[in-house]
Design an enzyme around this catalytic site. Structure first.
Site: not given
Length: 442
Positions: A86, A283, A299, A396
């Site tokens: 991302e 998130k 993991d 962003h």
């Protein structure tokens, strides 16, 4: 589409698997075959190693591997490895690290390191009878039965910490648990925990069936449903925090430190009370955490599941991070439940995982917990800081610019043109395409 099932797919070699997939699903388009093969590693030994990490592998899926420098954590300077696709995640983490570098950096505290597993079973008996049997017979037998399995872990300072009998019959008829807490030291411990629990399931059956305390009817009702660790580890938790005087929160966005602190705290409080915001807020935290988790061979699915379960522990989904502005001091912190390891799994196999752990100074599991909590807090600070000042899109979309240009096959000259073009503008997909068309028409 009328696809045909295939028998023995796993027994085909890599070439045969690809040919079948391309023939059956992709209309014999050789371009797809070339795409898969171009990601094979020319080093055949390394390629074989990667293929053996999983099953039915036909290629490798690459992710960018970046480094975020200048993280001062508990007085020691780190550069964090981050595997993430991302845009802006690594840049945001780096910016947050730099912001806190001259303000004391990040401080961490390991609150606890216990991990949990359960033997889930059905037994049609009175709870008081089972509890008496557990306390005076079964518990010691379970410890004895796993002595061989736990021997090496005990030598390293770990092992089984406690076993509890949990009565869940109000949730499901005749349902009980053996709830077991473990210390697995520097390993994540999944295989160790599951091996212990499977032995518990066998011992439970043996001891109840040989006991005179239960009727034959009760014995016949016993069903061990499953023996499995839990990825929810609320007692394996680390705190990371930053703090400074509010007057030191100088920002290049043009707002005062006092206004910044007020808006920042309001944004975090909104995430604490509003699940819609909390989901996106958390998130963003996991953007930072997962990137380092992946880079260190752990993991990330377990990490995600645990974090979101913990965010709901009080009956409503809420923020994992918190903020206070008391007595002129800005404080921002996170309590993160996380279970990771630095031995076992991919840690001794994947070359980039070994590099990541070396880059971090070969941390033990607790040190890695601290680093991961910091990566999440830094990412969260950077995101909220942008939201309450310039807005999230300015930074962003600048990072996303090259993704847009690459979609349209931009040349290096065109990319440089757009870097200059957007120096004083906010990037938008529409503006990029419009200007690219104009440029190419010229």
């Amino acid at each position: 589409m009328n696809y045909k099932p295939i028998q023995g797919f796993s027994k085909l070699n890599k070439e045969e698997k690809i040919k079948w997939i391309v023939s059956e699903y992709l209309h014999d388009n050789s371009d797809y075959e070339d795409i898969l093969k171009q990601y094979w590693n020319e080093n055949t030994a390394l390629q074989k190693l990667h293929e053996e990490f999983s099953e039915n592998t036909i290629s490798n899926f690459y992710m960018p591997y970046g480094v975020a420098p200048n993280f001062l954590i508990d007085g020691k300077l780190f550069a964090l490895p981050m595997a993430v696709e991302e845009s802006s995640v690594v840049a945001a983490a780096s910016k947050a690290a730099k912001f806190w570098l001259d303000k004391g950096g990040f401080k961490t505290t390991i609150i606890n390191t216990q991990k949990i597993g359960h033997t889930h079973f059905i037994l049609d008996t009175e709870a008081y009878k089972l509890k008496h049997f557990f306390n005076f017979t079964l518990k010691n037998k379970l410890i004895e039965a796993t002595a061989v399995i736990t021997r090496n872990m005990r030598k390293r300072g770990g092992g089984i910490l406690d076993i509890e009998l949990i009565d869940k019959t109000t949730d499901l008829p005749h349902y009980y648990q053996l709830k077991v807490s473990f210390e697995t030291v520097d390993s994540m411990g999944a295989n160790f925990i599951n091996s212990c629990l499977e032995q518990f399931g066998k011992t439970l059956k043996e001891e109840i069936n040989s006991s005179n305390e239960f009727s034959q009817k009760e014995k016949d009702s016993l069903q061990v449903v499953m023996n499995i660790l839990s990825n929810y580890t609320p007692d394996c938790i680390v705190r990371a925090e930053v703090s400074c005087n509010i007057e030191d929160l100088k920002d290049d966005s043009g707002i005062s430190p006092e206004e910044f602190a007020w808006k920042f705290k309001q944004a975090v409080t909104i995430a604490e009370v509003e699940p819609y915001r909390a989901t996106t807020h958390n998130k963003g935290i996991m953007n930072g955490v997962d990137a380092v988790v992946i880079a260190t061979g752990n993991d990330f699915r377990a990490t995600e599941a645990c974090a979101h379960a913990y965010a709901s522990k009080d009956g409503r989904y809420s923020s994992l991070s918190h903020c206070s502005t008391d007595n002129g001091v800005f404080r921002f912190w996170i309590d993160l439940p996380i279970s990771v390891g630095v031995v076992g799994g991919l840690t001794n196999l994947h070359p980039l995982v070994k590099f990541s752990l070396a880059l971090l100074g070969k941390p033990n599991a607790q040190e890695l917990m601290s680093i991961l909590a910091v990566s999440g807090l830094a990412q969260n600070f950077a995101a909220v800081r942008s939201l309450v000042t310039t807005g999230i899109q300015k930074g962003h979309m600048k990072m996303h610019l090259f993704n847009i240009l690459n979609q349209f096959g931009a040349t290096e000259e065109e990319k440089q043109y757009f870097v200059n073009y957007f120096k004083d503008k906010t990037v938008s997909h529409h503006e990029v395409i419009t200007e690219l068309n104009k440029l190419r028409q010229k």
